[in-house]
Motif scaffolding. Sequence first.
Motif, PDB file in Angstrom:
ATOM      1  N   PHE A 188      -3.518 -33.239  55.717  1.00 50.47           N
ATOM      2  CA  PHE A 188      -4.596 -33.354  54.744  1.00 50.47           C
ATOM      3  C   PHE A 188      -4.867 -34.815  54.377  1.00 50.47           C
ATOM      4  O   PHE A 188      -5.991 -35.182  54.028  1.00 50.47           O
ATOM      5  CB  PHE A 188      -4.253 -32.584  53.461  1.00 50.47           C
ATOM      6  CG  PHE A 188      -4.322 -31.096  53.599  1.00 50.47           C
ATOM      7  CD1 PHE A 188      -4.918 -30.496  54.683  1.00 50.47           C
ATOM      8  CD2 PHE A 188      -3.784 -30.276  52.605  1.00 50.47           C
ATOM      9  CE1 PHE A 188      -4.990 -29.113  54.795  1.00 50.47           C
ATOM     10  CE2 PHE A 188      -3.852 -28.904  52.703  1.00 50.47           C
ATOM     11  CZ  PHE A 188      -4.453 -28.319  53.805  1.00 50.47           C
TER      12      PHE A 188
ATOM     13  N   ARG B 133     -10.812 -26.639  46.928  1.00 52.09           N
ATOM     14  CA  ARG B 133     -10.738 -25.482  47.827  1.00 52.09           C
ATOM     15  C   ARG B 133      -9.343 -24.885  47.814  1.00 52.09           C
ATOM     16  O   ARG B 133      -9.170 -23.654  47.820  1.00 52.09           O
ATOM     17  CB  ARG B 133     -11.121 -25.892  49.259  1.00 52.09           C
ATOM     18  CG  ARG B 133     -11.043 -24.732  50.273  1.00 52.09           C
ATOM     19  CD  ARG B 133     -12.067 -23.658  49.955  1.00 52.09           C
ATOM     20  NE  ARG B 133     -11.947 -22.508  50.837  1.00 52.09           N
ATOM     21  CZ  ARG B 133     -11.270 -21.399  50.566  1.00 52.09           C
ATOM     22  NH1 ARG B 133     -10.610 -21.294  49.395  1.00 52.09           N
ATOM     23  NH2 ARG B 133     -11.222 -20.394  51.420  1.00 52.09           N
TER      24      ARG B 133
ATOM     25  N   PRO C 258      -4.848 -35.216  48.775  1.00 51.09           N
ATOM     26  CA  PRO C 258      -6.084 -34.765  49.421  1.00 51.09           C
ATOM     27  C   PRO C 258      -7.300 -35.201  48.618  1.00 51.09           C
ATOM     28  O   PRO C 258      -7.190 -35.543  47.432  1.00 51.09           O
ATOM     29  CB  PRO C 258      -5.937 -33.240  49.435  1.00 51.09           C
ATOM     30  CG  PRO C 258      -4.992 -32.936  48.316  1.00 51.09           C
ATOM     31  CD  PRO C 258      -4.051 -34.097  48.242  1.00 51.09           C
TER      32      PRO C 258
ATOM     33  N   GLU D 209     -14.842 -28.301  57.653  1.00 51.02           N
ATOM     34  CA  GLU D 209     -13.580 -27.631  57.978  1.00 51.02           C
ATOM     35  C   GLU D 209     -12.858 -27.092  56.750  1.00 51.02           C
ATOM     36  O   GLU D 209     -11.926 -26.293  56.882  1.00 51.02           O
ATOM     37  CB  GLU D 209     -12.647 -28.599  58.710  1.00 51.02           C
ATOM     38  CG  GLU D 209     -13.166 -29.042  60.067  1.00 51.02           C
ATOM     39  CD  GLU D 209     -12.295 -30.113  60.698  1.00 51.02           C
ATOM     40  OE1 GLU D 209     -12.184 -30.099  61.941  1.00 51.02           O
ATOM     41  OE2 GLU D 209     -11.742 -30.960  59.966  1.00 51.02           O
ATOM     42  N   ARG D 210     -13.257 -27.513  55.569  1.00 49.24           N
ATOM     43  CA  ARG D 210     -12.484 -27.174  54.368  1.00 49.24           C
ATOM     44  C   ARG D 210     -12.432 -25.667  54.118  1.00 49.24           C
ATOM     45  O   ARG D 210     -11.389 -25.118  53.745  1.00 49.24           O
ATOM     46  CB  ARG D 210     -13.057 -27.895  53.148  1.00 49.24           C
ATOM     47  CG  ARG D 210     -12.927 -29.414  53.217  1.00 49.24           C
ATOM     48  CD  ARG D 210     -13.429 -30.064  51.949  1.00 49.24           C
ATOM     49  NE  ARG D 210     -13.532 -31.517  52.102  1.00 49.24           N
ATOM     50  CZ  ARG D 210     -14.655 -32.197  52.024  1.00 49.24           C
ATOM     51  NH1 ARG D 210     -15.800 -31.556  51.774  1.00 49.24           N
ATOM     52  NH2 ARG D 210     -14.660 -33.508  52.178  1.00 49.24           N
ATOM     53  N   GLU D 211     -13.558 -24.985  54.258  1.00 53.19           N
ATOM     54  CA  GLU D 211     -13.583 -23.554  53.989  1.00 53.19           C
ATOM     55  C   GLU D 211     -12.673 -22.798  54.950  1.00 53.19           C
ATOM     56  O   GLU D 211     -11.919 -21.916  54.542  1.00 53.19           O
ATOM     57  CB  GLU D 211     -15.018 -23.025  54.104  1.00 53.19           C
ATOM     58  CG  GLU D 211     -15.199 -21.593  53.599  1.00 53.19           C
ATOM     59  CD  GLU D 211     -14.922 -21.455  52.100  1.00 53.19           C
ATOM     60  OE1 GLU D 211     -14.475 -20.370  51.690  1.00 53.19           O
ATOM     61  OE2 GLU D 211     -15.134 -22.433  51.359  1.00 53.19           O
TER      62      GLU D 211
ATOM     63  N   ALA E  50     -15.883 -32.157  56.073  1.00 56.35           N
ATOM     64  CA  ALA E  50     -16.437 -31.259  55.061  1.00 56.35           C
ATOM     65  C   ALA E  50     -16.651 -29.868  55.613  1.00 56.35           C
ATOM     66  O   ALA E  50     -16.496 -28.867  54.891  1.00 56.35           O
ATOM     67  CB  ALA E  50     -17.747 -31.835  54.527  1.00 56.35           C
TER      68      ALA E  50
ATOM     69  N   ASP F  14     -12.681 -32.527  47.030  1.00 60.66           N
ATOM     70  CA  ASP F  14     -13.272 -31.280  47.505  1.00 60.66           C
ATOM     71  C   ASP F  14     -12.232 -30.375  48.150  1.00 60.66           C
ATOM     72  O   ASP F  14     -12.238 -29.162  47.936  1.00 60.66           O
ATOM     73  CB  ASP F  14     -14.404 -31.574  48.503  1.00 60.66           C
ATOM     74  CG  ASP F  14     -15.619 -32.187  47.829  1.00 60.66           C
ATOM     75  OD1 ASP F  14     -15.794 -31.977  46.610  1.00 60.66           O
ATOM     76  OD2 ASP F  14     -16.381 -32.893  48.517  1.00 60.66           O
ATOM     77  N   LEU F  15     -11.343 -30.959  48.947  1.00 61.55           N
ATOM     78  CA  LEU F  15     -10.293 -30.150  49.559  1.00 61.55           C
ATOM     79  C   LEU F  15      -9.354 -29.614  48.485  1.00 61.55           C
ATOM     80  O   LEU F  15      -8.921 -28.458  48.541  1.00 61.55           O
ATOM     81  CB  LEU F  15      -9.522 -30.974  50.586  1.00 61.55           C
ATOM     82  CG  LEU F  15      -8.369 -30.254  51.289  1.00 61.55           C
ATOM     83  CD1 LEU F  15      -8.837 -28.973  51.970  1.00 61.55           C
ATOM     84  CD2 LEU F  15      -7.692 -31.192  52.296  1.00 61.55           C
ATOM     85  N   TYR F  16      -9.031 -30.433  47.503  1.00 61.10           N
ATOM     86  CA  TYR F  16      -8.153 -29.979  46.421  1.00 61.10           C
ATOM     87  C   TYR F  16      -8.763 -28.778  45.699  1.00 61.10           C
ATOM     88  O   TYR F  16      -8.071 -27.787  45.417  1.00 61.10           O
ATOM     89  CB  TYR F  16      -7.904 -31.116  45.438  1.00 61.10           C
ATOM     90  CG  TYR F  16      -6.978 -30.748  44.300  1.00 61.10           C
ATOM     91  CD1 TYR F  16      -5.612 -30.681  44.483  1.00 61.10           C
ATOM     92  CD2 TYR F  16      -7.491 -30.454  43.034  1.00 61.10           C
ATOM     93  CE1 TYR F  16      -4.754 -30.336  43.441  1.00 61.10           C
ATOM     94  CE2 TYR F  16      -6.647 -30.107  41.983  1.00 61.10           C
ATOM     95  CZ  TYR F  16      -5.277 -30.046  42.191  1.00 61.10           C
ATOM     96  OH  TYR F  16      -4.443 -29.692  41.153  1.00 61.10           O
TER      97      TYR F  16
ATOM     98  N   TYR G 120      -3.264 -26.198  59.283  1.00 56.22           N
ATOM     99  CA  TYR G 120      -4.077 -27.352  59.655  1.00 56.22           C
ATOM    100  C   TYR G 120      -3.220 -28.447  60.293  1.00 56.22           C
ATOM    101  O   TYR G 120      -3.568 -29.011  61.332  1.00 56.22           O
ATOM    102  CB  TYR G 120      -4.816 -27.904  58.439  1.00 56.22           C
ATOM    103  CG  TYR G 120      -5.618 -29.152  58.749  1.00 56.22           C
ATOM    104  CD1 TYR G 120      -6.815 -29.076  59.452  1.00 56.22           C
ATOM    105  CD2 TYR G 120      -5.165 -30.411  58.356  1.00 56.22           C
ATOM    106  CE1 TYR G 120      -7.545 -30.227  59.758  1.00 56.22           C
ATOM    107  CE2 TYR G 120      -5.887 -31.563  58.655  1.00 56.22           C
ATOM    108  CZ  TYR G 120      -7.078 -31.462  59.359  1.00 56.22           C
ATOM    109  OH  TYR G 120      -7.778 -32.599  59.665  1.00 56.22           O
TER     110      TYR G 120
END
Length: 328
Positions: A184, A228, A221, A193-195, A191, A224-226, A138
């Motif tokens: 990050f 993931r 981060p 892009e996280r997956e 949101a 939600d990113l954490y 990323y």
Amino acid sequence: MDRLATTIGLFPLPDGRRERLAKLKGHQKSDLIDGDEAAATRDVYAATRRQYVEQQREAGLDLLVEGQARWDDLLAHPLCVHDNVRTEGIVRYYDNNNNFYREPVVTGELTASGDVPGELATAAKRCDDLQAVVPGPYSLAGLARDEHYGSFAAFLDAVADFLAGEVAAFPDAVGTLTLLEPGFVADPPGADERERIGDAIDAVAAATDAEVLVHAYWGAPDDDLYRRLLDTGVDGLGYDLVTAPDDAVALAAEYGAPSRALLGVVDGQNTLVEAPETIDGRADRFAARAAGDVDAAYLAPNTGLFHLPVGAFEAKLDALAAATGGAR
């Protein structure tokens, strides 16, 4: 929780060598320099790599890195030396500090180049247990400009595949791989892009049998990113306990932490040298609050050390080793 002293690479050039290299190669790619200048440039980098390894060994670090003396463009380096990348003007690194790099513009297919594996293979002649450090997909994609793939999703996938190709060619001496993801925090993903980011990290991690860590810095981060990242196949995550200690510890306390944690307990961009008690205190606080069983903590600077004076850089290595019972 076992504690090991290490770094995340990006070391400063020793005194005098930065000026020597500037005279030899200017701002050109090293592979475009011919004849005696090319040989002289390689000799300077080889001497610097040897010095880096010996400095880390003498300080008593547990995991050694190659040091990345050739990475004038910091995390953008793996793209800046690629045949299908054009480097343009100097731009500000994430537009939030005084670090600068040449902007890589991707103009063609990102096939594996072998540049980073070559550096590590040379370092492996002097060290049989290396930690490799590369930008995460990323952050590397975010530092570049795409003129080939057409969408950020396709570009991110391509950068992940490129990094996976590099990682797959690493020498056997590489036992740990750290992916650096300051993007990050400095350029938070949306949101949607996280997956895909998690999939990209998995693609790189799957290319090696080494232990893989993902380290974000200049903050923490979002939640939600954490979460993931916890669902990826990596072995550990990094926590910046210098820039945002409360946020980093809160994530580990609320959502848990993997069995490996890279703890940024030393300021990589400040000449003040931390006392071993300060380093231990930061690690103790994390260990006391982290949910889950963290078996090993890698104590490191929170960022690369590229911009430190050489004396401060060496003192930081000593401080990390002293906090874990190293040589000095």
